[in-house]
Scaffold this active site. Structure first.
Site, short mmCIF file in Angstrom:
data_model
loop_
_atom_site.label_atom_id
_atom_site.label_comp_id
_atom_site.label_asym_id
_atom_site.label_seq_id
_atom_site.Cartn_x
_atom_site.Cartn_y
_atom_site.Cartn_z
N ASP A 250 54.45 40.62 45.47
CA ASP A 250 53.79 41.36 46.55
C ASP A 250 54.76 41.87 47.61
O ASP A 250 54.41 42.76 48.40
CB ASP A 250 52.74 40.47 47.24
CG ASP A 250 51.71 39.91 46.28
OD1 ASP A 250 51.51 40.53 45.22
OD2 ASP A 250 51.13 38.85 46.57
N MET B 247 48.28 45.07 41.93
CA MET B 247 48.19 43.86 42.77
C MET B 247 48.88 44.09 44.12
O MET B 247 49.25 45.21 44.45
CB MET B 247 48.80 42.68 42.03
CG MET B 247 47.94 42.15 40.91
SD MET B 247 48.72 40.68 40.19
CE MET B 247 47.36 40.02 39.24
O1 F6P Z 1 50.54 36.85 44.97
C1 F6P Z 1 50.77 37.33 43.69
C2 F6P Z 1 49.49 37.82 43.07
O2 F6P Z 1 49.79 38.34 41.79
C3 F6P Z 1 48.70 38.83 43.89
O3 F6P Z 1 49.25 40.12 43.84
C4 F6P Z 1 47.33 38.69 43.29
O4 F6P Z 1 46.34 39.05 44.22
C5 F6P Z 1 47.24 37.24 42.97
O5 F6P Z 1 48.58 36.76 42.87
C6 F6P Z 1 46.52 36.94 41.69
O6 F6P Z 1 46.40 35.57 41.55
P1 F6P Z 1 45.92 34.84 40.23
O7 F6P Z 1 47.13 34.66 39.35
O8 F6P Z 1 45.39 33.55 40.70
O9 F6P Z 1 44.93 35.71 39.55
#
Ligand code: F6P
Length: 373
Positions: free
Chosen positions: A152, A194
């Site tokens: 991010d 994301m």
């Molecule tokens: O923080 C990294 C990230 O990939 C974000 O961009 C996204 O919102 C989140 O993690 C997704 O999380 P998970 O792997 O729990 O779906």
């Protein structure tokens, strides 16, 4: 200047054993950091233990020695050989007590275990969630060095987190592919990327991938502005448009789209679905066929690109050097061309978002890329 509680610049620590953990969502380059840290430590005769699955392993005592043979060949490998989790905060740890599931503060056990294992300092590789936990431990006296990880790119005090540039490259590749099919079918193609509450991935991928519209959380959008941009292109003979939308983007006066809420996570909110909402809204207004691609975890998986391998390697080396210098409660960071040490407290006190005067944002605006405002 008085050191902030948790920031321990004694400059004389004798380090014989380092622990290392990876926390939060994985990203390309984690193994490259681990490898660089282990190699640097071994070179100086310092032992390293890996903690499995982030802070879960710290509570449960799930440790394993990391030697040169353990990091051989892992530079190009995605994910993390140590495992990770975005749950299991030791300060609010889910614990089974008889029939009941309780949330307990288990941080003291972690400190005791580190002492018993002869661990002198911890290298915590994480984003804002894991580094906030690491900072809480630093305030309790644990010697900690942080390494900024996340696709991010939303950590303060560093120009770049590792993993971000690989995620951007993946999104850019997706945009290149969407371009050809969008043009063939005269469609609007939306790519949802994301980034949580920051628009870095969308902005950089959008510029790198030649998007016509980029929507980010920092700039609430108006549907009419996007529709007008798409129709303007059609009037000029371009009967297709490419839109990149960050998962955290929202309409002016509206809310982010939450896919679901999951308790026990560092951030219980899981964003997702803005692409589908936008597609439905745009089709109604423009009468143009619209398709959505949600790039999802493809952005997190796979091998790091060269610049991320170099950055991760520099971070891994710098983290061990910070520990050897006795510079604790600090995060290694990239500022310009240099790797520096910044107080962890400053790095985690708020998220780094795209500012209105961001140079990449300005360049995009100058070219006529639409941001929906
Ligand atoms: O923080 C990294 C990230 O990939 C974000 O961009 C996204 O919102 C989140 O993690 C997704 O999380 P998970 O792997 O729990 O779906």
């Amino acid at each position: 200047m008085e050191p902030i509680k948790g920031e321990q610049r004694d400059g004389q620590s004798e380090i014989r054993k380092l622990a290392i953990l990876t926390g939060g969502g994985d990203c390309p380059g984690l193994n490259a950091v681990i490898r660089a840290a282990v190699k640097t430590a071994c070179h100086r005769g310092i032992a390293v233990v890996g903690i499995q699955d982030g802070f879960r392993g710290a509570v449960e005592g799930d440790f394993r020695p990391l030697e040169l043979k353990d990091v051989s060949g892992i530079l190009p490998r995605g994910g993390t050989i140590l495992g990770t989790t975005n749950r299991d905060n030791p300060f609010a740890y889910p614990t089974q007590v008889g029939e009941e599931r309780q949330v307990q503060d288990r941080s003291a056990e972690v400190l005791d275990r580190f002492k018993a294992e002869g661990i002198d300092a911890l290298i915590a590789i994480g984003g804002d969630g894991s580094l906030s936990i690491a900072w809480e431990f630093a305030k309790q006296g644990l010697k900690v060095v942080g390494v900024p990880k996340t696709i991010d790119n939303d950590l303060m005090c560093t120009d770049l987190t590792f993993g971000f540039q690989t995620a951007v490259a993946t999104a850019q590749d997706a945009l290149d592919r969407l371009h050809t099919t969008a043009e063939s079918h005269h469609r609007i193609m939306i790519l949802e990327v994301m980034g949580r509450y920051a628009g870095w991935i969308a902005l950089y991928a959008g510029v790198a991938g030649g998007a016509d519209v980029i929507l980010i959380p920092e700039i609430p959008y108006q549907l009419e502005s996007i529709a007008e941009a798409v129709q303007r292109r059609a009037r000029l003979g371009k009967h297709f448009s490419i839109i990149v939308v960050a998962e955290g983007a929202k309409p002016l006066g509206g809310d982010m789209v939450v896919e679901r809420t999951m308790s026990g996570r560092t951030d219980p909110i899981k964003l997702g679905g803005i692409g589908a909402k936008l597609a439905a809204d745009l089709e109604t207004v423009t009468d143009m066929e619209t398709r959505v691609t949600v790039l999802g975890h493809l952005q997190r998986g796979g091998s790091p690109i060269a610049v991320d391998r170099v950055l991760s390697t520099r971070y891994g080396v710098a983290a061990v050097e910070a520990a050897l210098a006795g510079d604790f409660g600090m995060m290694v960071a990239l500022q310009g061309q240099d790797i520096v040490r910044v107080p962890m407290a400053e790095a985690v006190h708020k998220l780094k978002q795209v500012e209105p005067d961001d140079p990449v944002l300005n360049a995009a605006r100058s070219m006529g890329i639409e941001f929906g405002d």
